[in-house]
Design a protein around this motif. Structure first.
Motif, PDB file in Angstrom:
ATOM      1  N   ALA A  43      43.179 -16.595 -26.203  1.00  0.00           N
ATOM      2  CA  ALA A  43      42.522 -15.301 -26.405  1.00  0.00           C
ATOM      3  C   ALA A  43      41.008 -15.464 -26.477  1.00  0.00           C
ATOM      4  CB  ALA A  43      43.047 -14.649 -27.686  1.00  0.00           C
ATOM      5  N   VAL A  44      40.548 -16.477 -27.209  1.00  0.00           N
ATOM      6  CA  VAL A  44      39.110 -16.710 -27.339  1.00  0.00           C
ATOM      7  C   VAL A  44      38.513 -17.146 -26.011  1.00  0.00           C
ATOM      8  CG1 VAL A  44      37.340 -18.092 -28.494  1.00  0.00           C
ATOM      9  CG2 VAL A  44      39.278 -17.218 -29.796  1.00  0.00           C
ATOM     10  N   GLN A  45      39.220 -18.008 -25.278  1.00  0.00           N
ATOM     11  CA  GLN A  45      38.728 -18.468 -23.981  1.00  0.00           C
ATOM     12  C   GLN A  45      38.591 -17.305 -23.005  1.00  0.00           C
ATOM     13  OE1 GLN A  45      37.965 -21.727 -23.290  1.00  0.00           O
ATOM     14  NE2 GLN A  45      37.604 -21.599 -21.094  1.00  0.00           N
ATOM     15  N   LEU A  46      39.585 -16.430 -22.964  1.00  0.00           N
ATOM     16  CA  LEU A  46      39.539 -15.273 -22.059  1.00  0.00           C
ATOM     17  C   LEU A  46      38.385 -14.344 -22.417  1.00  0.00           C
ATOM     18  CD1 LEU A  46      43.340 -14.369 -21.844  1.00  0.00           C
ATOM     19  CD2 LEU A  46      41.939 -15.294 -19.990  1.00  0.00           C
ATOM     20  N   ASP A  47      38.192 -14.126 -23.704  1.00  0.00           N
ATOM     21  CA  ASP A  47      37.118 -13.230 -24.142  1.00  0.00           C
ATOM     22  C   ASP A  47      35.749 -13.802 -23.797  1.00  0.00           C
ATOM     23  OD1 ASP A  47      36.256 -10.843 -25.828  1.00  0.00           O
ATOM     24  OD2 ASP A  47      35.298 -12.484 -26.919  1.00  0.00           O
ATOM     25  N   TRP A  48      35.558 -15.100 -24.031  1.00  0.00           N
ATOM     26  CA  TRP A  48      34.280 -15.747 -23.701  1.00  0.00           C
ATOM     27  C   TRP A  48      34.010 -15.665 -22.195  1.00  0.00           C
ATOM     28  CZ3 TRP A  48      33.946 -21.037 -21.542  1.00  0.00           C
ATOM     29  CH2 TRP A  48      32.625 -21.442 -21.346  1.00  0.00           C
ATOM     30  N   ALA A  49      34.995 -15.995 -21.391  1.00  0.00           N
ATOM     31  CA  ALA A  49      34.810 -15.974 -19.934  1.00  0.00           C
ATOM     32  C   ALA A  49      34.508 -14.570 -19.429  1.00  0.00           C
ATOM     33  CB  ALA A  49      36.060 -16.521 -19.249  1.00  0.00           C
ATOM     34  N   ASP A  50      35.044 -13.567 -20.104  1.00  0.00           N
ATOM     35  CA  ASP A  50      34.833 -12.188 -19.672  1.00  0.00           C
ATOM     36  C   ASP A  50      33.450 -11.671 -20.046  1.00  0.00           C
ATOM     37  OD1 ASP A  50      36.080  -9.804 -18.461  1.00  0.00           O
ATOM     38  OD2 ASP A  50      35.827  -8.918 -20.464  1.00  0.00           O
ATOM     39  N   ARG A  51      32.775 -12.340 -20.979  1.00  0.00           N
ATOM     40  CA  ARG A  51      31.493 -11.832 -21.489  1.00  0.00           C
ATOM     41  C   ARG A  51      30.388 -12.866 -21.342  1.00  0.00           C
ATOM     42  NH1 ARG A  51      31.098 -10.496 -26.811  1.00  0.00           N
ATOM     43  NH2 ARG A  51      32.769 -11.875 -27.516  1.00  0.00           N
TER      44      ARG A  51
ATOM     45  N   ASP B  80      27.798 -12.812 -19.574  1.00  0.00           N
ATOM     46  CA  ASP B  80      26.466 -12.208 -19.569  1.00  0.00           C
ATOM     47  C   ASP B  80      25.914 -12.109 -20.989  1.00  0.00           C
ATOM     48  OD1 ASP B  80      28.483 -10.399 -20.185  1.00  0.00           O
ATOM     49  OD2 ASP B  80      27.484  -8.688 -19.235  1.00  0.00           O
ATOM     50  N   GLU B  81      26.763 -11.810 -21.959  1.00  0.00           N
ATOM     51  CA  GLU B  81      26.330 -11.729 -23.348  1.00  0.00           C
ATOM     52  C   GLU B  81      25.954 -13.114 -23.885  1.00  0.00           C
ATOM     53  OE1 GLU B  81      29.049  -9.558 -25.847  1.00  0.00           O
ATOM     54  OE2 GLU B  81      29.666  -8.280 -24.157  1.00  0.00           O
ATOM     55  N   TYR B  82      26.677 -14.131 -23.440  1.00  0.00           N
ATOM     56  CA  TYR B  82      26.375 -15.486 -23.903  1.00  0.00           C
ATOM     57  C   TYR B  82      25.125 -16.041 -23.235  1.00  0.00           C
ATOM     58  CZ  TYR B  82      30.587 -15.520 -26.667  1.00  0.00           C
ATOM     59  OH  TYR B  82      31.524 -15.237 -27.629  1.00  0.00           O
ATOM     60  N   LYS B  83      24.780 -15.513 -22.071  1.00  0.00           N
ATOM     61  CA  LYS B  83      23.488 -15.857 -21.476  1.00  0.00           C
ATOM     62  C   LYS B  83      22.356 -15.223 -22.290  1.00  0.00           C
ATOM     63  CE  LYS B  83      25.194 -16.371 -16.730  1.00  0.00           C
ATOM     64  NZ  LYS B  83      25.181 -15.816 -15.347  1.00  0.00           N
TER      65      LYS B  83
ATOM     66  N   HIS C 130      28.762 -26.101 -31.022  1.00  0.00           N
ATOM     67  CA  HIS C 130      28.158 -25.103 -30.132  1.00  0.00           C
ATOM     68  C   HIS C 130      26.975 -25.731 -29.408  1.00  0.00           C
ATOM     69  CE1 HIS C 130      30.571 -22.330 -32.449  1.00  0.00           C
ATOM     70  NE2 HIS C 130      29.869 -22.541 -33.547  1.00  0.00           N
ATOM     71  N   ARG C 131      26.835 -25.411 -28.120  1.00  0.00           N
ATOM     72  CA  ARG C 131      25.733 -25.981 -27.348  1.00  0.00           C
ATOM     73  C   ARG C 131      25.133 -24.954 -26.400  1.00  0.00           C
ATOM     74  NH1 ARG C 131      26.336 -32.296 -25.995  1.00  0.00           N
ATOM     75  NH2 ARG C 131      27.371 -32.940 -27.915  1.00  0.00           N
TER      76      ARG C 131
ATOM     77  N   LYS D 248      19.989 -20.289 -18.777  1.00  0.00           N
ATOM     78  CA  LYS D 248      20.535 -20.777 -20.048  1.00  0.00           C
ATOM     79  C   LYS D 248      21.882 -20.119 -20.309  1.00  0.00           C
ATOM     80  CE  LYS D 248      15.772 -20.840 -21.754  1.00  0.00           C
ATOM     81  NZ  LYS D 248      15.245 -20.180 -20.527  1.00  0.00           N
ATOM     82  N   LEU D 249      22.750 -20.861 -20.971  1.00  0.00           N
ATOM     83  CA  LEU D 249      24.079 -20.344 -21.322  1.00  0.00           C
ATOM     84  C   LEU D 249      24.520 -20.963 -22.637  1.00  0.00           C
ATOM     85  CD1 LEU D 249      26.674 -18.736 -20.579  1.00  0.00           C
ATOM     86  CD2 LEU D 249      27.479 -20.808 -19.406  1.00  0.00           C
ATOM     87  N   LEU D 250      25.108 -20.135 -23.504  1.00  0.00           N
ATOM     88  CA  LEU D 250      25.685 -20.620 -24.752  1.00  0.00           C
ATOM     89  C   LEU D 250      27.159 -20.946 -24.524  1.00  0.00           C
ATOM     90  CD1 LEU D 250      25.778 -21.104 -27.821  1.00  0.00           C
ATOM     91  CD2 LEU D 250      26.194 -18.633 -28.097  1.00  0.00           C
ATOM     92  N   ILE D 251      27.528 -22.183 -24.837  1.00  0.00           N
ATOM     93  CA  ILE D 251      28.924 -22.607 -24.751  1.00  0.00           C
ATOM     94  C   ILE D 251      29.419 -22.832 -26.173  1.00  0.00           C
ATOM     95  CG2 ILE D 251      30.540 -24.302 -23.847  1.00  0.00           C
ATOM     96  CD1 ILE D 251      28.521 -24.954 -21.676  1.00  0.00           C
ATOM     97  N   PRO D 252      30.239 -21.945 -26.688  1.00  0.00           N
ATOM     98  CA  PRO D 252      30.749 -22.138 -28.050  1.00  0.00           C
ATOM     99  C   PRO D 252      31.614 -23.391 -28.144  1.00  0.00           C
ATOM    100  CG  PRO D 252      31.102 -19.875 -27.281  1.00  0.00           C
ATOM    101  CD  PRO D 252      30.709 -20.680 -26.091  1.00  0.00           C
ATOM    102  N   ALA D 253      31.758 -23.900 -29.342  1.00  0.00           N
ATOM    103  CA  ALA D 253      32.608 -25.060 -29.571  1.00  0.00           C
ATOM    104  C   ALA D 253      34.022 -24.778 -29.077  1.00  0.00           C
ATOM    105  CB  ALA D 253      32.643 -25.394 -31.065  1.00  0.00           C
ATOM    106  N   GLU D 254      34.637 -25.787 -28.494  1.00  0.00           N
ATOM    107  CA  GLU D 254      36.046 -25.783 -28.107  1.00  0.00           C
ATOM    108  C   GLU D 254      36.357 -24.897 -26.901  1.00  0.00           C
ATOM    109  OE1 GLU D 254      37.875 -24.679 -31.787  1.00  0.00           O
ATOM    110  OE2 GLU D 254      37.571 -26.665 -32.682  1.00  0.00           O
ATOM    111  N   ARG D 255      35.316 -24.511 -26.122  1.00  0.00           N
ATOM    112  CA  ARG D 255      35.555 -23.703 -24.917  1.00  0.00           C
ATOM    113  C   ARG D 255      35.550 -24.604 -23.687  1.00  0.00           C
ATOM    114  NH1 ARG D 255      38.609 -21.429 -26.012  1.00  0.00           N
ATOM    115  NH2 ARG D 255      38.487 -21.896 -28.218  1.00  0.00           N
ATOM    116  N   LEU D 256      36.597 -24.516 -22.898  1.00  0.00           N
ATOM    117  CA  LEU D 256      36.777 -25.381 -21.734  1.00  0.00           C
ATOM    118  C   LEU D 256      35.838 -24.980 -20.600  1.00  0.00           C
ATOM    119  CD1 LEU D 256      38.692 -27.680 -20.701  1.00  0.00           C
ATOM    120  CD2 LEU D 256      39.973 -25.864 -19.551  1.00  0.00           C
TER     121      LEU D 256
END
Length: 467
Positions: A356-364, A366-369, A407-408, A434-442
């Motif tokens: 669920a978290v992976q799908l949500d991150w991938a879908d957003r 632009d927000e993590y940028k 987080h990186r 730039k992009l934010l990659i939260p911890a544990e995201r593939l």
């Protein structure tokens, strides 16, 4: 059947054992051409160089089961379980799969797999035993518990399915969801087949037919499984999307194989098997709807055929499995079944939340940028010291998919790279991006310019909370 049969500790030099196993050529890091692998079922990229700093001698705790060591551990454990299963090379001598097939099937690899499997199971699954709560009341209590889980899951099939049905990019989410199923469904079928082989005789006279019925049903739905993947323009070849499989998606079937292989854990195998049947039953309709919307009617037929379990039906199945266990092993038979069921339930819950978290991150993204831009500006404006890794890579240098335990940010200084976190998604990143990659995201990446210099500042929870 006794709990003392469970793995109690890792052997001497556990990390050396894992590294020797991972040195086999099919585990080598992926190249630019191997993002998707449709013609070599023996190829299992792992990132062996990361094993130099990961500790497989210490078991994971419940809050760390999505870390990098878990992802790589489940990749290796899946290969341990597959070592004695049939996979067919794509071609004869001279085809790349031929060399990998020889290395995969070698006696040396099988011996190392047996040693590594013990280490990996202890590292990956020890936390489950720490959460066991013995059920009181024998067979009747176990049956009531299983019925209760069925009703609870009917009401709430899964977070990942909810997220997949509400994303902005539905087809992308459905594709990723489907890729995760390729980590589980074929492997569960193999585990059922593994458990079917044995001389149960008078010990459990109903078991062979129950497992055989399950195996027949799964085999009968195989054409619908292939049609589902075809409708999504995905390959049905084994592990074609290996790099996109979450460690948690591999974990459930890995556990089922572990308890199927260890015949002292028969009760746990049967409990885990019942939970897999339950999970498939309660999620079938929601999966069918997600895939029907994304891929048309070809996305529904596979799930229409999933056997539906009623409260009465699952009580009958559980009772039929437990009766002979309790008759032969007493109360321990019921306790063992309950352990296997609960372990499978916990692993399914972890997988559901992770996906669920992976799908949500991938879908957003632009927000993590945007968050990455704000974090980078905040660090610069306040001269905040953070841990930092810098990479200088050459054209087509590829990062096998992985996760970070923190987080990186990814900050491209010079050059261009492609970033990916889904099948068919090549996200360009150019100088200054730039992009934010939260911890544990593939995720993974590949350099597209002659060279590329990029930085990875480590972001603390406190810093993340400021944007």
């Amino acid at each position: 059947m006794s709990p003392v049969s469970r793995i109690k500790s890792a052997p001497d030099d556990p990390n050396g054992i894992v590294r020797r196993y991972a040195a086999n050529s099919p585990f080598r890091s992926a190249t630019a051409e191997e993002l998707v692998n449709e013609d070599n079922p023996f190829r299992r990229p792992v990132r062996p160089h990361d094993l130099g700093f990961l500790d497989y001698g210490t078991p994971l705790t419940a809050d760390r089961v999505l870390r990098l060591s878990a992802l790589l551990g489940h990749r290796m454990l899946r290969t341990v379980h597959d070592a004695d299963l049939l996979f067919v090379p794509a071609g004869g001598a001279g085809h790349p799969s031929a060399d990998d097939a020889e290395a995969f099937r070698s006696v040396e690899n099988r011996v190392l797999a047996l040693q590594a499997g013990q280490v990996l199971e202890h590292h990956l699954f020890h936390w489950l035993g720490e959460q066991h709560t013995p059920v009181e009341g024998g067979t009747d209590a176990v049956v009531r518990h299983v019925q209760g889980v069925l009703e609870e899951r009917r009401a709430h099939p899964g977070k990942a399915l909810d997220v997949a049905g509400s994303t902005r990019h539905r087809a992308d989410a459905a594709t990723y969801l489907l890729a995760q199923l390729t980590a589980a469904r074929p492997a569960v079928q193999s585990a059922v087949g593994r458990g079917l082989l044995g001389d149960y005789g008078t010990a459990h006279p109903a078991l062979r037919e129950l497992l055989l019925d399950d195996l027949r049903e799964r085999a009968a739905r195989l054409p619908h499984y292939e049609a589902l993947l075809g409708g999504a323009e995905l390959s049905a070849e084994p592990y074609a999307y290996w790099q996109f499989l979450l460690g948690s998606s591999l974990a459930g079937a890995n556990h089922l194989h572990s308890v199927a292989r260890d015949h002292a854990r028969l009760g746990e195998f049967l409990g885990a098997w019942v939970h897999h049947r339950l999970d498939e039953s309660v999620t079938a309709a929601a999966y069918g709807e997600v895939f029907r919307e994304a891929f048309g009617e070809d996305g529904a037929a596979y799930f229409t055929g999933v056997p539906q379990l009623t409260g009465e039906g699952i009580a009958e199945l559980t009772g039929a499995l437990l009766g002979p266990l309790v008759e032969r092993f007493g109360a321990e038979g019921a306790l063992s079944f309950h352990r296997g069921f609960e372990d499978a339930r916990r692993l399914a819950a972890v997988s559901d939340g992770d996906l669920a978290v992976q799908l949500d991150w991938a879908d957003r993204l632009d927000e993590y940028k945007d968050k990455a831009e704000k974090l980078d500006a905040l660090i610069a404006a306040n001269n905040i010291e953070v841990d930092l890794e810098t990479f200088v890579e050459s054209h087509e240098e590829t990062s096998t998919t992985h996760v970070h335990d923190d987080h990186r940010l990814v900050v491209v200084e010079v050059g261009q790279m492609h970033f990916w976190n889904n099948v068919g998604q090549m996200i360009p990143m150019n100088e200054g991006d730039k992009l934010l990659i939260p911890a544990e995201r593939l995720h993974g990446s590949m350099v597209r310019s002659g060279t590329c210099t990029y930085h990875q500042p480590v972001i603390s929870e406190e810093l993340l909370g400021q944007v």
